[in-house]
Design a protein around this motif. Structure first.
Motif, PDB file in Angstrom:
ATOM      1  N   LEU A  27      15.031  -0.487 -15.244  1.00 61.02           N
ATOM      2  CA  LEU A  27      13.653  -0.077 -15.011  1.00 61.02           C
ATOM      3  C   LEU A  27      12.799  -1.320 -14.789  1.00 61.02           C
ATOM      4  O   LEU A  27      12.788  -2.232 -15.623  1.00 61.02           O
ATOM      5  CB  LEU A  27      13.140   0.706 -16.219  1.00 61.02           C
ATOM      6  N   ALA A  28      12.083  -1.354 -13.660  1.00 59.73           N
ATOM      7  CA  ALA A  28      11.250  -2.508 -13.332  1.00 59.73           C
ATOM      8  C   ALA A  28       9.778  -2.154 -13.494  1.00 59.73           C
ATOM      9  O   ALA A  28       9.353  -1.052 -13.149  1.00 59.73           O
ATOM     10  CB  ALA A  28      11.517  -2.977 -11.910  1.00 59.73           C
ATOM     11  N   MET A  29       9.003  -3.094 -14.029  1.00 55.29           N
ATOM     12  CA  MET A  29       7.563  -2.900 -14.197  1.00 55.29           C
ATOM     13  C   MET A  29       6.828  -4.084 -13.579  1.00 55.29           C
ATOM     14  O   MET A  29       7.158  -5.232 -13.842  1.00 55.29           O
ATOM     15  CB  MET A  29       7.204  -2.772 -15.677  1.00 55.29           C
ATOM     16  N   TYR A  30       5.824  -3.769 -12.732  1.00 62.13           N
ATOM     17  CA  TYR A  30       5.045  -4.826 -12.094  1.00 62.13           C
ATOM     18  C   TYR A  30       3.617  -4.793 -12.607  1.00 62.13           C
ATOM     19  O   TYR A  30       2.931  -3.770 -12.525  1.00 62.13           O
ATOM     20  CB  TYR A  30       5.049  -4.653 -10.578  1.00 62.13           C
ATOM     21  N   ASN A  31       3.167  -5.932 -13.145  1.00 63.33           N
ATOM     22  CA  ASN A  31       1.798  -6.099 -13.613  1.00 63.33           C
ATOM     23  C   ASN A  31       0.990  -6.705 -12.465  1.00 63.33           C
ATOM     24  O   ASN A  31       1.214  -7.863 -12.083  1.00 63.33           O
ATOM     25  CB  ASN A  31       1.766  -7.004 -14.844  1.00 63.33           C
TER      26      ASN A  31
ATOM     27  N   PHE B 202       0.498   6.040  -5.398  1.00 61.26           N
ATOM     28  CA  PHE B 202      -0.738   5.329  -5.076  1.00 61.26           C
ATOM     29  C   PHE B 202      -1.260   4.594  -6.302  1.00 61.26           C
ATOM     30  O   PHE B 202      -1.254   5.128  -7.415  1.00 61.26           O
ATOM     31  CB  PHE B 202      -1.811   6.306  -4.595  1.00 61.26           C
ATOM     32  N   ASP B 203      -1.724   3.357  -6.081  1.00 58.32           N
ATOM     33  CA  ASP B 203      -2.364   2.619  -7.166  1.00 58.32           C
ATOM     34  C   ASP B 203      -3.878   2.842  -7.100  1.00 58.32           C
ATOM     35  O   ASP B 203      -4.369   3.622  -6.283  1.00 58.32           O
ATOM     36  CB  ASP B 203      -1.993   1.129  -7.126  1.00 58.32           C
ATOM     37  N   LYS B 204      -4.625   2.163  -7.973  1.00 59.08           N
ATOM     38  CA  LYS B 204      -6.072   2.374  -8.043  1.00 59.08           C
ATOM     39  C   LYS B 204      -6.804   1.834  -6.819  1.00 59.08           C
ATOM     40  O   LYS B 204      -7.959   2.206  -6.574  1.00 59.08           O
ATOM     41  CB  LYS B 204      -6.629   1.722  -9.320  1.00 59.08           C
ATOM     42  N   GLN B 205      -6.150   0.975  -6.038  1.00 53.00           N
ATOM     43  CA  GLN B 205      -6.739   0.464  -4.799  1.00 53.00           C
ATOM     44  C   GLN B 205      -6.416   1.373  -3.611  1.00 53.00           C
ATOM     45  O   GLN B 205      -6.752   1.065  -2.473  1.00 53.00           O
ATOM     46  CB  GLN B 205      -6.244  -0.959  -4.511  1.00 53.00           C
ATOM     47  N   ASN B 206      -5.744   2.492  -3.897  1.00 48.88           N
ATOM     48  CA  ASN B 206      -5.306   3.445  -2.879  1.00 48.88           C
ATOM     49  C   ASN B 206      -4.251   2.857  -1.952  1.00 48.88           C
ATOM     50  O   ASN B 206      -4.122   3.264  -0.788  1.00 48.88           O
ATOM     51  CB  ASN B 206      -6.485   3.980  -2.054  1.00 48.88           C
ATOM     52  N   ASN B 207      -3.501   1.879  -2.464  1.00 46.34           N
ATOM     53  CA  ASN B 207      -2.338   1.368  -1.742  1.00 46.34           C
ATOM     54  C   ASN B 207      -1.136   2.247  -2.083  1.00 46.34           C
ATOM     55  O   ASN B 207      -0.971   2.669  -3.233  1.00 46.34           O
ATOM     56  CB  ASN B 207      -2.038  -0.081  -2.135  1.00 46.34           C
ATOM     57  N   LEU B 208      -0.306   2.515  -1.091  1.00 47.09           N
ATOM     58  CA  LEU B 208       0.869   3.343  -1.285  1.00 47.09           C
ATOM     59  C   LEU B 208       2.093   2.449  -1.489  1.00 47.09           C
ATOM     60  O   LEU B 208       2.481   1.701  -0.599  1.00 47.09           O
ATOM     61  CB  LEU B 208       1.073   4.256  -0.074  1.00 47.09           C
TER      62      LEU B 208
ATOM     63  N   THR C 220       6.187   5.257 -10.129  1.00 47.02           N
ATOM     64  CA  THR C 220       4.934   5.824 -10.609  1.00 47.02           C
ATOM     65  C   THR C 220       3.985   4.687 -10.977  1.00 47.02           C
ATOM     66  O   THR C 220       4.402   3.529 -11.124  1.00 47.02           O
ATOM     67  CB  THR C 220       5.173   6.745 -11.826  1.00 47.02           C
ATOM     68  N   VAL C 221       2.704   5.019 -11.114  1.00 47.63           N
ATOM     69  CA  VAL C 221       1.666   4.052 -11.501  1.00 47.63           C
ATOM     70  C   VAL C 221       1.002   4.574 -12.770  1.00 47.63           C
ATOM     71  O   VAL C 221       0.601   5.736 -12.833  1.00 47.63           O
ATOM     72  CB  VAL C 221       0.612   3.887 -10.388  1.00 47.63           C
ATOM     73  N   ASP C 222       0.878   3.716 -13.788  1.00 48.84           N
ATOM     74  CA  ASP C 222       0.270   4.173 -15.039  1.00 48.84           C
ATOM     75  C   ASP C 222      -1.243   3.947 -15.040  1.00 48.84           C
ATOM     76  O   ASP C 222      -1.821   3.470 -14.058  1.00 48.84           O
ATOM     77  CB  ASP C 222       0.955   3.519 -16.246  1.00 48.84           C
ATOM     78  N   LYS C 223      -1.890   4.294 -16.165  1.00 49.29           N
ATOM     79  CA  LYS C 223      -3.346   4.207 -16.256  1.00 49.29           C
ATOM     80  C   LYS C 223      -3.864   2.781 -16.181  1.00 49.29           C
ATOM     81  O   LYS C 223      -5.041   2.560 -15.884  1.00 49.29           O
ATOM     82  CB  LYS C 223      -3.818   4.870 -17.553  1.00 49.29           C
ATOM     83  N   GLU C 224      -3.005   1.819 -16.473  1.00 48.81           N
ATOM     84  CA  GLU C 224      -3.395   0.414 -16.408  1.00 48.81           C
ATOM     85  C   GLU C 224      -3.067  -0.198 -15.053  1.00 48.81           C
ATOM     86  O   GLU C 224      -3.123  -1.418 -14.888  1.00 48.81           O
ATOM     87  CB  GLU C 224      -2.712  -0.367 -17.536  1.00 48.81           C
ATOM     88  N   ASN C 225      -2.703   0.653 -14.083  1.00 43.11           N
ATOM     89  CA  ASN C 225      -2.402   0.236 -12.712  1.00 43.11           C
ATOM     90  C   ASN C 225      -1.119  -0.590 -12.613  1.00 43.11           C
ATOM     91  O   ASN C 225      -0.940  -1.352 -11.665  1.00 43.11           O
ATOM     92  CB  ASN C 225      -3.578  -0.550 -12.106  1.00 43.11           C
ATOM     93  N   ARG C 226      -0.239  -0.428 -13.596  1.00 42.72           N
ATOM     94  CA  ARG C 226       1.058  -1.083 -13.522  1.00 42.72           C
ATOM     95  C   ARG C 226       2.037  -0.199 -12.763  1.00 42.72           C
ATOM     96  O   ARG C 226       1.965   1.026 -12.832  1.00 42.72           O
ATOM     97  CB  ARG C 226       1.587  -1.381 -14.924  1.00 42.72           C
ATOM     98  N   ILE C 227       2.951  -0.825 -12.056  1.00 38.00           N
ATOM     99  CA  ILE C 227       3.925  -0.109 -11.241  1.00 38.00           C
ATOM    100  C   ILE C 227       5.244  -0.025 -11.994  1.00 38.00           C
ATOM    101  O   ILE C 227       5.770  -1.047 -12.463  1.00 38.00           O
ATOM    102  CB  ILE C 227       4.151  -0.833  -9.892  1.00 38.00           C
TER     103      ILE C 227
ATOM    104  N   ILE D 276       3.718 -10.304 -11.812  1.00 40.11           N
ATOM    105  CA  ILE D 276       5.106 -10.580 -12.194  1.00 40.11           C
ATOM    106  C   ILE D 276       5.831  -9.265 -12.449  1.00 40.11           C
ATOM    107  O   ILE D 276       5.239  -8.257 -12.828  1.00 40.11           O
ATOM    108  CB  ILE D 276       5.196 -11.465 -13.457  1.00 40.11           C
ATOM    109  N   TRP D 277       7.151  -9.285 -12.216  1.00 37.88           N
ATOM    110  CA  TRP D 277       8.014  -8.155 -12.511  1.00 37.88           C
ATOM    111  C   TRP D 277       8.723  -8.380 -13.839  1.00 37.88           C
ATOM    112  O   TRP D 277       9.141  -9.493 -14.151  1.00 37.88           O
ATOM    113  CB  TRP D 277       9.069  -7.989 -11.412  1.00 37.88           C
ATOM    114  N   ARG D 278       8.884  -7.310 -14.588  1.00 36.03           N
ATOM    115  CA  ARG D 278       9.665  -7.356 -15.813  1.00 36.03           C
ATOM    116  C   ARG D 278      10.714  -6.253 -15.741  1.00 36.03           C
ATOM    117  O   ARG D 278      10.422  -5.154 -15.260  1.00 36.03           O
ATOM    118  CB  ARG D 278       8.782  -7.153 -17.043  1.00 36.03           C
ATOM    119  N   THR D 279      11.920  -6.520 -16.209  1.00 38.74           N
ATOM    120  CA  THR D 279      13.013  -5.562 -16.137  1.00 38.74           C
ATOM    121  C   THR D 279      13.449  -5.114 -17.521  1.00 38.74           C
ATOM    122  O   THR D 279      13.550  -5.923 -18.446  1.00 38.74           O
ATOM    123  CB  THR D 279      14.221  -6.178 -15.403  1.00 38.74           C
ATOM    124  N   PHE D 280      13.705  -3.810 -17.642  1.00 34.87           N
ATOM    125  CA  PHE D 280      14.233  -3.230 -18.869  1.00 34.87           C
ATOM    126  C   PHE D 280      15.597  -2.621 -18.539  1.00 34.87           C
ATOM    127  O   PHE D 280      15.721  -1.831 -17.598  1.00 34.87           O
ATOM    128  CB  PHE D 280      13.297  -2.145 -19.407  1.00 34.87           C
ATOM    129  N   ASN D 281      16.628  -2.998 -19.329  1.00 30.07           N
ATOM    130  CA  ASN D 281      17.978  -2.505 -19.051  1.00 30.07           C
ATOM    131  C   ASN D 281      18.732  -2.262 -20.366  1.00 30.07           C
ATOM    132  O   ASN D 281      18.122  -2.106 -21.422  1.00 30.07           O
ATOM    133  CB  ASN D 281      18.725  -3.485 -18.140  1.00 30.07           C
TER     134      ASN D 281
END
Length: 207
Positions: free
Chosen positions: A178-182, A120-126, A163-170, A187-192
């Motif tokens: 590893l993908a991160m969504y701001n 869940f994010d801070k907007q309570n979206n799953l 998971t969702v971090d404290k800054e509401n990033r996915i 935008i999505w960013r990928t780490f490989n």
């Protein structure tokens, strides 16, 4: 590794305790447990428990199995069960469990009903992972509001833990890094391996 609660420590019949294969606490410290056919809610302070039978949607024609599954808690302390056969949500005030396996609300439909994990994010979206990208389900609107695929920036359709971090990033484990969504920049960013990771295919728990 899941460890079952010891018999005699909470007021549940041993036969019920032996059937439990998932547990999750809510923000108040109460415990939600899952057996093969029901939710069990344990009120820690009052030392009482309630059971909520799992109800499958009458229109559902697929396999009826809950394993494997993950329990995630929303902002209202309701447990959501994420399975390979759709979603289940238990609303204590309604005293029932709802099975969500398909949706056309809002003009968007699940492209895949087999989910691996959710957060869940801070907007309570799953946010739900699957073998066919990511689905975002609004618990306020009770509808699917967005999907993400490789066309939207995901490095792979195969998404596992999230998971969702404290800054509401996915943050999402995928088959290609590893993908991160701001959510603010959208935008999505990928780490490989090119960023120093040992491997691209990630299937372990990210939380």
């Amino acid at each position: 590794r899941f460890v079952k609660p010891a018999t005699g420590t909470i007021p549940l019949p041993d036969s019920l305790l032996n059937a439990i294969f998932r547990m999750q606490t809510d923000s108040a410290g109460n415990i939600w447990m899952l057996s093969w056919d029901k939710f069990i809610y344990y009120d820690v302070r009052n030392n009482k428990y309630e059971t909520y039978p799992i109800n499958w949607n009458s229109n559902y024609k697929g396999a009826k199995t809950l394993y494997p599954a993950h329990i995630r808690m929303d902002a209202a302390k309701n447990p959501w069960l994420i399975t390979k056969n759709g979603l289940f949500v238990c609303k204590r005030k309604d005293k029932k469990v709802r099975h969500i396996y398909d949706t056309a609300f809002g003009g968007i439909k699940f492209s895949f009903n087999s989910f691996w994990d959710g957060a869940f994010d801070k907007q309570n979206n799953l946010w739900l992972t699957s073998p066919n990208g990511i689905h975002v389900y609004s618990t306020k609107k009770n509808e699917l509001i967005q999907t993400f695929t490789m066309a939207d920036g995901l490095p792979s359709l195969v998404t596992t833990y999230i998971t969702v971090d404290k800054e509401n990033r996915i943050w999402v484990n995928t088959a290609a890094g590893l993908a991160m969504y701001n959510q603010e920049e959208k935008i999505w960013r990928t780490f490989n391996r090119f960023d120093g990771m040992d491997r691209d295919y990630l299937d372990g728990n990210i939380a």
